[in-house]
Design a protein around this motif. Structure first.
Motif, PDB file in Angstrom:
ATOM      1  N   GLU A   1     -18.182  32.007  -4.811  1.00 12.53           N
ATOM      2  CA  GLU A   1     -17.580  32.611  -3.798  1.00 12.53           C
ATOM      3  C   GLU A   1     -17.728  33.945  -3.559  1.00 12.53           C
ATOM      4  OE1 GLU A   1     -14.630  31.416  -2.233  1.00 12.53           O
ATOM      5  OE2 GLU A   1     -15.612  29.486  -3.019  1.00 12.53           O
ATOM      6  N   ARG A   2     -18.663  34.538  -4.538  1.00 14.67           N
ATOM      7  CA  ARG A   2     -19.091  36.068  -4.101  1.00 14.67           C
ATOM      8  C   ARG A   2     -20.251  35.953  -3.243  1.00 14.67           C
ATOM      9  NH1 ARG A   2     -23.034  38.563  -6.618  1.00 14.67           N
ATOM     10  NH2 ARG A   2     -23.036  37.042  -8.563  1.00 14.67           N
ATOM     11  N   ILE A   3     -21.124  34.963  -3.399  1.00 14.03           N
ATOM     12  CA  ILE A   3     -22.337  34.892  -2.582  1.00 14.03           C
ATOM     13  C   ILE A   3     -21.790  34.193  -1.184  1.00 14.03           C
ATOM     14  CG2 ILE A   3     -24.585  33.705  -2.134  1.00 14.03           C
ATOM     15  CD1 ILE A   3     -24.768  34.034  -5.310  1.00 14.03           C
ATOM     16  N   LYS A   4     -20.811  33.262  -1.001  1.00 19.31           N
ATOM     17  CA  LYS A   4     -20.607  32.796   0.050  1.00 19.31           C
ATOM     18  C   LYS A   4     -20.040  33.979   0.990  1.00 19.31           C
ATOM     19  CE  LYS A   4     -17.338  29.356   1.128  1.00 19.31           C
ATOM     20  NZ  LYS A   4     -16.260  28.362   0.598  1.00 19.31           N
ATOM     21  N   VAL A   5     -19.142  34.864   0.621  1.00 14.74           N
ATOM     22  CA  VAL A   5     -18.760  35.928   1.161  1.00 14.74           C
ATOM     23  C   VAL A   5     -19.927  36.882   1.942  1.00 14.74           C
ATOM     24  CG1 VAL A   5     -17.489  38.178   1.294  1.00 14.74           C
ATOM     25  CG2 VAL A   5     -16.508  36.153   0.258  1.00 14.74           C
TER      26      VAL A   5
ATOM     27  N   VAL B   1     -31.302  27.059   3.403  1.00 18.69           N
ATOM     28  CA  VAL B   1     -30.450  26.261   4.289  1.00 18.69           C
ATOM     29  C   VAL B   1     -31.162  26.065   5.447  1.00 18.69           C
ATOM     30  CG1 VAL B   1     -28.285  25.625   5.538  1.00 18.69           C
ATOM     31  CG2 VAL B   1     -28.247  26.648   3.052  1.00 18.69           C
ATOM     32  N   ALA B   2     -31.716  27.229   6.039  1.00 19.98           N
ATOM     33  CA  ALA B   2     -32.400  27.196   7.384  1.00 19.98           C
ATOM     34  C   ALA B   2     -33.585  26.296   7.229  1.00 19.98           C
ATOM     35  CB  ALA B   2     -32.670  28.780   7.727  1.00 19.98           C
TER      36      ALA B   2
ATOM     37  N   GLU C   1     -31.687  27.212 -13.382  1.00 20.67           N
ATOM     38  CA  GLU C   1     -30.801  28.266 -12.578  1.00 20.67           C
ATOM     39  C   GLU C   1     -30.906  28.220 -11.283  1.00 20.67           C
ATOM     40  OE1 GLU C   1     -28.759  32.824 -12.774  1.00 20.67           O
ATOM     41  OE2 GLU C   1     -30.769  32.284 -13.472  1.00 20.67           O
ATOM     42  N   ARG C   2     -32.234  28.337 -10.789  1.00 20.28           N
ATOM     43  CA  ARG C   2     -32.637  27.911  -9.249  1.00 20.28           C
ATOM     44  C   ARG C   2     -32.280  26.718  -8.735  1.00 20.28           C
ATOM     45  NH1 ARG C   2     -35.237  28.722  -5.141  1.00 20.28           N
ATOM     46  NH2 ARG C   2     -37.214  27.564  -4.581  1.00 20.28           N
ATOM     47  N   LEU C   3     -32.320  25.673  -9.581  1.00 16.99           N
ATOM     48  CA  LEU C   3     -31.740  24.194  -9.195  1.00 16.99           C
ATOM     49  C   LEU C   3     -30.534  24.174  -8.786  1.00 16.99           C
ATOM     50  CD1 LEU C   3     -34.122  22.055 -11.531  1.00 16.99           C
ATOM     51  CD2 LEU C   3     -34.241  22.078  -8.973  1.00 16.99           C
ATOM     52  N   HIS C   4     -29.651  24.749  -9.727  1.00 14.91           N
ATOM     53  CA  HIS C   4     -28.400  25.146  -9.633  1.00 14.91           C
ATOM     54  C   HIS C   4     -27.818  25.797  -8.471  1.00 14.91           C
ATOM     55  CE1 HIS C   4     -24.082  25.455 -10.750  1.00 14.91           C
ATOM     56  NE2 HIS C   4     -24.291  26.787 -10.808  1.00 14.91           N
ATOM     57  N   HIS C   5     -28.623  26.652  -8.233  1.00 11.98           N
ATOM     58  CA  HIS C   5     -28.361  27.469  -6.859  1.00 11.98           C
ATOM     59  C   HIS C   5     -28.577  26.657  -5.686  1.00 11.98           C
ATOM     60  CE1 HIS C   5     -27.908  31.757  -8.647  1.00 11.98           C
ATOM     61  NE2 HIS C   5     -26.865  30.967  -9.141  1.00 11.98           N
ATOM     62  N   MET C   6     -29.901  25.936  -5.987  1.00 15.17           N
ATOM     63  CA  MET C   6     -30.143  24.907  -4.674  1.00 15.17           C
ATOM     64  C   MET C   6     -28.991  24.092  -4.355  1.00 15.17           C
ATOM     65  SD  MET C   6     -34.232  24.869  -5.431  1.00 15.17           S
ATOM     66  CE  MET C   6     -34.377  23.116  -4.692  1.00 15.17           C
TER      67      MET C   6
ATOM     68  N   LEU D   1     -25.961  24.444  -4.707  1.00 16.00           N
ATOM     69  CA  LEU D   1     -24.741  24.897  -4.086  1.00 16.00           C
ATOM     70  C   LEU D   1     -25.050  25.578  -2.619  1.00 16.00           C
ATOM     71  CD1 LEU D   1     -23.411  26.787  -7.172  1.00 16.00           C
ATOM     72  CD2 LEU D   1     -22.508  24.791  -6.114  1.00 16.00           C
ATOM     73  N   GLY D   2     -26.376  25.337  -2.232  1.00 10.52           N
ATOM     74  CA  GLY D   2     -26.968  26.052  -1.039  1.00 10.52           C
ATOM     75  C   GLY D   2     -26.873  27.625  -1.217  1.00 10.52           C
ATOM     76  N   ILE D   3     -27.164  28.069  -2.287  1.00 14.16           N
ATOM     77  CA  ILE D   3     -27.307  29.427  -2.528  1.00 14.16           C
ATOM     78  C   ILE D   3     -28.667  30.136  -2.440  1.00 14.16           C
ATOM     79  CG2 ILE D   3     -26.752  31.415  -4.296  1.00 14.16           C
ATOM     80  CD1 ILE D   3     -24.379  29.753  -5.220  1.00 14.16           C
ATOM     81  N   ASP D   4     -28.728  31.055  -2.027  1.00 13.38           N
ATOM     82  CA  ASP D   4     -30.074  31.553  -1.654  1.00 13.38           C
ATOM     83  C   ASP D   4     -30.069  33.164  -1.241  1.00 13.38           C
ATOM     84  OD1 ASP D   4     -32.775  32.302  -1.506  1.00 13.38           O
ATOM     85  OD2 ASP D   4     -33.177  31.156   0.184  1.00 13.38           O
ATOM     86  N   GLU D   5     -30.250  34.214  -2.151  1.00 14.58           N
ATOM     87  CA  GLU D   5     -30.011  35.292  -1.679  1.00 14.58           C
ATOM     88  C   GLU D   5     -31.279  36.168  -1.222  1.00 14.58           C
ATOM     89  OE1 GLU D   5     -27.073  38.052  -3.618  1.00 14.58           O
ATOM     90  OE2 GLU D   5     -27.742  36.628  -5.422  1.00 14.58           O
ATOM     91  N   THR D   6     -32.275  35.509  -1.273  1.00 14.00           N
ATOM     92  CA  THR D   6     -33.647  36.100  -0.864  1.00 14.00           C
ATOM     93  C   THR D   6     -33.534  36.680   0.648  1.00 14.00           C
ATOM     94  OG1 THR D   6     -34.868  34.064  -0.599  1.00 14.00           O
ATOM     95  CG2 THR D   6     -35.157  34.838  -2.594  1.00 14.00           C
ATOM     96  N   PRO D   7     -34.065  38.074   0.694  1.00  9.85           N
ATOM     97  CA  PRO D   7     -34.189  38.449   2.022  1.00  9.85           C
ATOM     98  C   PRO D   7     -35.284  37.819   2.956  1.00  9.85           C
ATOM     99  CG  PRO D   7     -35.215  40.066   0.353  1.00  9.85           C
ATOM    100  CD  PRO D   7     -34.575  38.702  -0.444  1.00  9.85           C
ATOM    101  N   VAL D   8     -35.166  38.086   4.182  1.00 13.16           N
ATOM    102  CA  VAL D   8     -36.275  38.028   5.187  1.00 13.16           C
ATOM    103  C   VAL D   8     -37.126  39.123   4.998  1.00 13.16           C
ATOM    104  CG1 VAL D   8     -36.869  37.817   7.379  1.00 13.16           C
ATOM    105  CG2 VAL D   8     -34.955  36.455   6.621  1.00 13.16           C
TER     106      VAL D   8
END
Ligand code: TTP
Ligand code: MG
Length: 401
Positions: free
Chosen positions: A8-12, A162-163, A234-239, A241-248
Motif C-alpha cells: 500500500e505504501r509503495i503503491k501510493v 513493470v515497464a 525479498e526481491r522475488l517477493h517484491h517482483m 507484487l510488481g514493486i520496484d523502487e529503483t530510480p531511473v
C-alpha cells in the motif's frame, strides 16, 4: 484478505511515477537488415567471427524457426537451413545506438541507458508536455523508425520492473501500458519463467513450490522465499507484487562498475599453452585498455577456463599493486593458468579484473615512473585512432612465451 502495508505504501508512491522502457527489436539483426535490403524479411542471425560462434541476435523471421540468441550456430542452421548468418560489427551497432539514445534523451532529462539497445525514461515530470504517456511512446517509436530506420518496443508502467515487462510482452514493434491498477492482473497471468532473472533452474525450483505465475510469487509467504533463496527472497517477493523502487539513474550518475571482463571461444579446442597464453595476453590487453579508458585500477584478476567437456572453473589472484596495464594483468593471469592442475583441451577463456577503484592523486609507495603511464596513454591514443592492437606487445605477434 488483509492489506499488505508495504504494498500500500509503495503503491501510493508508484502511482505518481510514469516510467517508459524502450528496447530495440532484434537490434543487431535489424541494423543488418536495414543496411542490406537482401536481408529484409528473411531469417537473419548475427554472430561472431569464428565458425563455432553463437547467435547474438536473431531476426523475428529467424525466431519463427526456433532460432534465438545464445544458440550455437550449428543448431541455428539445423533449425533454419536458409538462415542468413552475418558477422557482427559492433561499430555499426554502437552508431545506431548513439542515434537512438540521442532521440530518447530529448524526451526526459531522467534518462538511463540500460544497455546498447535499451533505455528507461522517467516521464513523471514531463507529463504535461504530452497528451499522455502513450502518445509520447507513439512519438518515440515513430521518430526512431523515421530517423534511424529501426523498430522498437515500448513498455509503460509505474516502475522500471513493470515497464520492462510491458516492453518485452509487446514485442515486436509493441507498445504496452500497464497502469498500477492492472499490475496484479498482469502478474497473475504471467508465467513465472518470464519474470526478470528467473532462468530455467530457478523456474524449476519455484514451480516445485507451487509457484506458477508472477501472482503466485507475490502471494507466497515471504519468509519462506527468504529461507529458500536467501537475500534474493525479498526481491522475488517484491517482483511478485510488481514493486520496484529503483530510480531511473541519468547518465553520469550511474554507480561504478564492479568489474571488467573479456571472454573468447577459441577457434578450436586446444591444450597448446603457446596458443592459450597468446589468447590470454590479448584478453588481458583488452581488459587493461578498458580499465584505462574508464580511469580505473583493478585489484584482482579472475581467470575463467571452460574445457572441451564444458566443465568450467574460475580462479583468482589478488594483485600486490593496482593493475592498469594488460601486461600486469597478463602476469597474474598466467600465474593462475600455470597453477591449474589436470589440464584438458580448452574451449573458452575469460579474464576479468575486479576490486576496481579510481586512483587517488597520492603516489603509491611503489610508485611507477610516469614514463610508463605516458606510454600506456600513447598506445591507447594510437589504438583508439587506428583500431585495436595496432600497437601492442611484440609477444602478441610472436610466440608469447
Ligand atoms: P536484446 O535486446 O536482448 O535482444 P534483441 O534486441 O536482439 O531482441 P529483442 O527484440 O528480443 O529485444 O539484446 C540487444 C542486442 O545485444 C542484441 O541484438 C545482440 C546483443 N546481445 C549479445 O551480443 N549477446 C547476448 O547474449 C544478447 C542476449 C544480446
Ligand atoms: Mg532488444
Amino acid at each position: 484478505m488483509g492489506i499488505n502495508p508495504v504494498r500500500e505504501r509503495i503503491k501510493v508512491r508508484d502511482e505518481t511515477r510514469v516510467i517508459l522502457h524502450v528496447d530495440m527489436d532484434a537490434f543487431f539483426a535489424s541494423v543488418e537488415q536495414r543496411r542490406n535490403e537482401n536481408l529484409r524479411g528473411r531469417p537473419v542471425a548475427v554472430c561472431g567471427r569464428f565458425p563455432r560462434t553463437v547467435v547474438a541476435s536473431a531476426s523475428y523471421e529467424a525466431r519463427a524457426f526456433g532460432v534465438h540468441a545464445n544458440m550455437s550456430l550449428v543448431e541455428a542452421r539445423r533449425r533454419c537451413p536458409e538462415l542468413r548468418c552475418v558477422e557482427g560489427d559492433l561499430g555499426r551497432y554502437v552508431n545506431a545506438s548513439i542515434r537512438v539514445m540521442g532521440i530518447l534523451r530529448e524526451y526526459s532529462p531522467h534518462f538511463e541507458v540500460a544497455s546498447i539497445d535499451e533505455a528507461f525514461l522517467d516521464m513523471t515530470h514531463c507529463r504535461l508536455l504530452f497528451p499522455s504517456p502513450k502518445a509520447a511512446a507513439k512519438d518515440i517509436k515513430k521518430r526512431i523508425f523515421d530517423e534511424v530506420g529501426l523498430a522498437c518496443s515500448v513498455g509503460i508502467g509505474p516502475n522500471k520492473f513493470v515497464a520492462k515487462l510491458a516492453s518485452s510482452q509487446g514485442k515486436p514493434d509493441g507498445l504496452m501500458v500497464i497502469p498500477t491498477a492492472k499490475v496484479s492482473h498482469f502478474l497473475d497471468n504471467l508465467p513465472i519463467g518470464q519474470l526478470w532473472s528467473i532462468g530455467p533452474r530457478r523456474e524449476k525450483v519455484l514451480r516445485s513450490l507451487g509457484i506458477e505465475s508472477g501472482g503466485d510469487l507475490g502471494r507466497f509467504p515471504p519468509h519462506l522465499l527468504k529461507k529458500r533463496f536467501g537475500s534474493l527472497g525479498e526481491r522475488l517477493h517484491h517482483m511478485g507484487l510488481g514493486i520496484d523502487e529503483t530510480p531511473v539513474i541519468p547518465l553520469g550518475q550511474a554507480s561504478d562498475p564492479e568489474s571488467f571482463g573479456h571472454f573468447v571461444t577459441l577457434p578450436e579446442d586446444t591444450d597448446d599453452s603457446t596458443i592459450i597464453s597468446g589468447f590470454l595476453l590479448r584478453l588481458c590487453e583488452q581488459v587493461g585498455r578498458r580499465l584505462r579508458r574508464n580511469c580505473f585500477r583493478g585489484g584482482r584478476v579472475i581467470l575463467t577456463v571452460r574445457f572441451s567437456d564444458f566443465s568450467t572453473l574460475t580462479r583468482q589472484k589478488t594483485a600486490l599493486e593496482p593493475l592498469t596495464s594488460g601486461k600486469e594483468i597478463y602476469r597474474l593471469a598466467l600465474r593462475i593458468w600455470d597453477s591449474i592442475g589436470g589440464k584438458r583441451p580448452v574451449r573458452l577463456l575469460g579474464v576479468t579484473v575486479s576490486n576496481l577503484h579510481r586512483p587517488s592523486n597520492q603516489l603509491s609507495l611503489f610508485s611507477r615512473p610516469n614514463r610508463l603511464a605516458a606510454l600506456w596513454e600513447a598506445i591507447d591514443r594510437v589504438n583508439d585512432k587506428y583500431g585495436d592492437f595496432t600497437l601492442t606487445w611484440g609477444s602478441l605477434h610472436q610466440s608469447p612465451r
